[in-house]
Write a protein that holds these residues in place. Sequence first.
Motif, short mmCIF file in Angstrom:
data_model
loop_
_atom_site.label_atom_id
_atom_site.label_comp_id
_atom_site.label_asym_id
_atom_site.label_seq_id
_atom_site.Cartn_x
_atom_site.Cartn_y
_atom_site.Cartn_z
N GLY A 81 0.78 -1.23 0.00
CA GLY A 81 0.00 0.00 0.00
C GLY A 81 0.81 1.27 0.00
O GLY A 81 0.28 2.34 -0.34
N ARG A 82 2.09 1.20 0.35
CA ARG A 82 2.87 2.44 0.45
C ARG A 82 3.08 3.07 -0.93
O ARG A 82 3.21 2.36 -1.95
CB ARG A 82 4.20 2.19 1.14
CG ARG A 82 5.33 1.70 0.27
CD ARG A 82 6.61 1.46 1.05
NE ARG A 82 6.49 0.27 1.90
CZ ARG A 82 7.34 -0.04 2.86
NH1 ARG A 82 8.37 0.75 3.13
NH2 ARG A 82 7.18 -1.15 3.58
N VAL A 83 3.09 4.38 -0.94
CA VAL A 83 3.42 5.15 -2.14
C VAL A 83 4.84 5.69 -1.93
O VAL A 83 5.06 6.52 -1.05
CB VAL A 83 2.42 6.30 -2.37
CG1 VAL A 83 2.84 7.12 -3.59
CG2 VAL A 83 1.01 5.75 -2.55
N PRO A 84 5.82 5.21 -2.68
CA PRO A 84 7.21 5.61 -2.43
C PRO A 84 7.45 7.08 -2.73
O PRO A 84 6.77 7.67 -3.58
CB PRO A 84 8.00 4.71 -3.39
CG PRO A 84 7.04 4.40 -4.48
CD PRO A 84 5.68 4.30 -3.83
N HIS A 85 8.44 7.64 -2.06
CA HIS A 85 8.63 9.08 -2.19
C HIS A 85 9.34 9.47 -3.48
O HIS A 85 9.23 10.62 -3.90
CB HIS A 85 9.32 9.65 -0.95
CG HIS A 85 10.80 9.84 -0.99
ND1 HIS A 85 11.71 8.81 -1.12
CD2 HIS A 85 11.55 10.96 -0.87
CE1 HIS A 85 12.94 9.29 -1.07
NE2 HIS A 85 12.88 10.59 -0.93
N ILE A 86 10.02 8.53 -4.14
CA ILE A 86 10.63 8.80 -5.44
C ILE A 86 10.31 7.66 -6.39
O ILE A 86 10.40 6.49 -6.02
CB ILE A 86 12.17 8.94 -5.36
CG1 ILE A 86 12.59 10.03 -4.39
CG2 ILE A 86 12.75 9.25 -6.75
CD1 ILE A 86 14.10 10.11 -4.19
N VAL A 87 9.94 8.01 -7.62
CA VAL A 87 9.84 7.05 -8.73
C VAL A 87 10.95 7.42 -9.70
O VAL A 87 10.98 8.53 -10.24
CB VAL A 87 8.47 7.12 -9.42
CG1 VAL A 87 8.39 6.09 -10.54
CG2 VAL A 87 7.35 6.91 -8.41
N PHE A 88 11.88 6.50 -9.93
CA PHE A 88 13.08 6.81 -10.69
C PHE A 88 12.85 6.71 -12.20
O PHE A 88 12.21 5.78 -12.68
CB PHE A 88 14.23 5.90 -10.27
CG PHE A 88 14.75 6.20 -8.90
CD1 PHE A 88 15.53 7.31 -8.67
CD2 PHE A 88 14.41 5.39 -7.82
CE1 PHE A 88 15.99 7.61 -7.40
CE2 PHE A 88 14.87 5.67 -6.55
CZ PHE A 88 15.66 6.79 -6.33
#
Length: 451
Positions: A81-88
């Motif tokens: 469920g987490r939305v990561p703080h960076i999408v590379f």
Amino acid sequence: MTALLDAAPVADTTAARPLRAAALRVLFTNWTGTGTVPSRSLYPHQWSWDSAFIAIGLRHLSPRRAQRELESLMSAQWADGRVPHIVFNPCVPAGQYFPGSDFWRSATAGAAAGAPAAPLTSGIIQPPVHALAAALVHEADPAESARRGFLARLHPRLEAWHRYLAERRDLGGHGLAAVVHPWEPGLDNSPAWDTALHRVVPAEACSFRRADLDHSAAADRPTDLDYARYVRLARDYRDAGYDDTKTEFAFAVEDPGFNALLIAAEHALAGIAEQTGADPGPARARAAALTRALSTRLWNPDLGMFSARDLHDDTLVPVRGVTGLLPLIVPGLPADQVNALLEATSGEHFRLGEVHLVPSYDLTGPEFDPNRYWRGPSWFNTAWMLHRGLRAVGADGAADRLRQGILRDAAATGFAEYLDPHTGAGRGVRDFSWTASLALDLLATGPKEER
């Protein structure tokens, strides 16, 4: 404060057209085809809460593109469920940003937590502004949103994101979401985190190279010692498989700003649920429980505002930071707390209306630094959030003055990342996406008397 008081205002007529055109140029330049980078130089990937703020402004330019901004970000959501703080972005050279994807190792270290094989991401999170952004984007063009099934597709992802925060991040056991890295609440080197950070053994200086100093002055950025502690915290979390139940967190804090944004997002999610025919009850129940916990657990009567709570010793942090003012956005906050927050915004510690925007830290505090990142400078996103809170509690005069200041300073600084609250001088990088986007939003919504 002559520079502030004598500055020419940005009119809400044809005089605002150059500002709007300049903001559009920033967003076009920083668009990658699927999302918007905060800055082509310093931040060349997609950031979580940046994209939420960017979508809020983009909705006035192209609601469909604003939808794509959020869809692109949410496509990198982990199975837990987490939305990561960076999408590379894989097209960006590895050395252009640190810590990059090779540091986070999301696909391998995060596999048990459900990190996707692609795209690669970080393993920590940022404030949950996304449901609020999605609701505002939908309202910009409900017909196009419905045609594309925008809310119907985002609702289950947003629900999973909020459940993750409620179930995995209630580390204190009192109903509030905890942050486990200073980057998670978004106020990276705030003095509010100093005591907790001092417990962290820094990473070896030879184990990393800061890329941020290639693009921004060292006096504007966190110190090398702080950065070494950030690296150590992230490395320890990674090496524990990003498992919130097994990691021994050296840094664990309940932040009032993070939880206030979560409450606002839960209310927005309840509205999204109704729009899609889903049950709004879970989101409403979480919002009510969070509001009770926030108003009792993080209220600091000695300061007359909210404070972070350090879970290491379960004590309130006696620091006045902008994060303690952001609960003004929370519906149903006790009236005495609202009144105290209004007094705090205009008092000697923040001097709303006398300085540029809203300082990130107490103007009278011993750690105040007008240039160094979150240790004093004013930021446009926290000013926008406070503007929204002031409007919500009926402080329209203060909200209108803050709105005018945001527009004036965005124009004067070339959409700076942040600025000196005393002089208004821009700091950090220019052509910063959320500065441009939130200026667009305020230009489009207008002051109260124009509504």
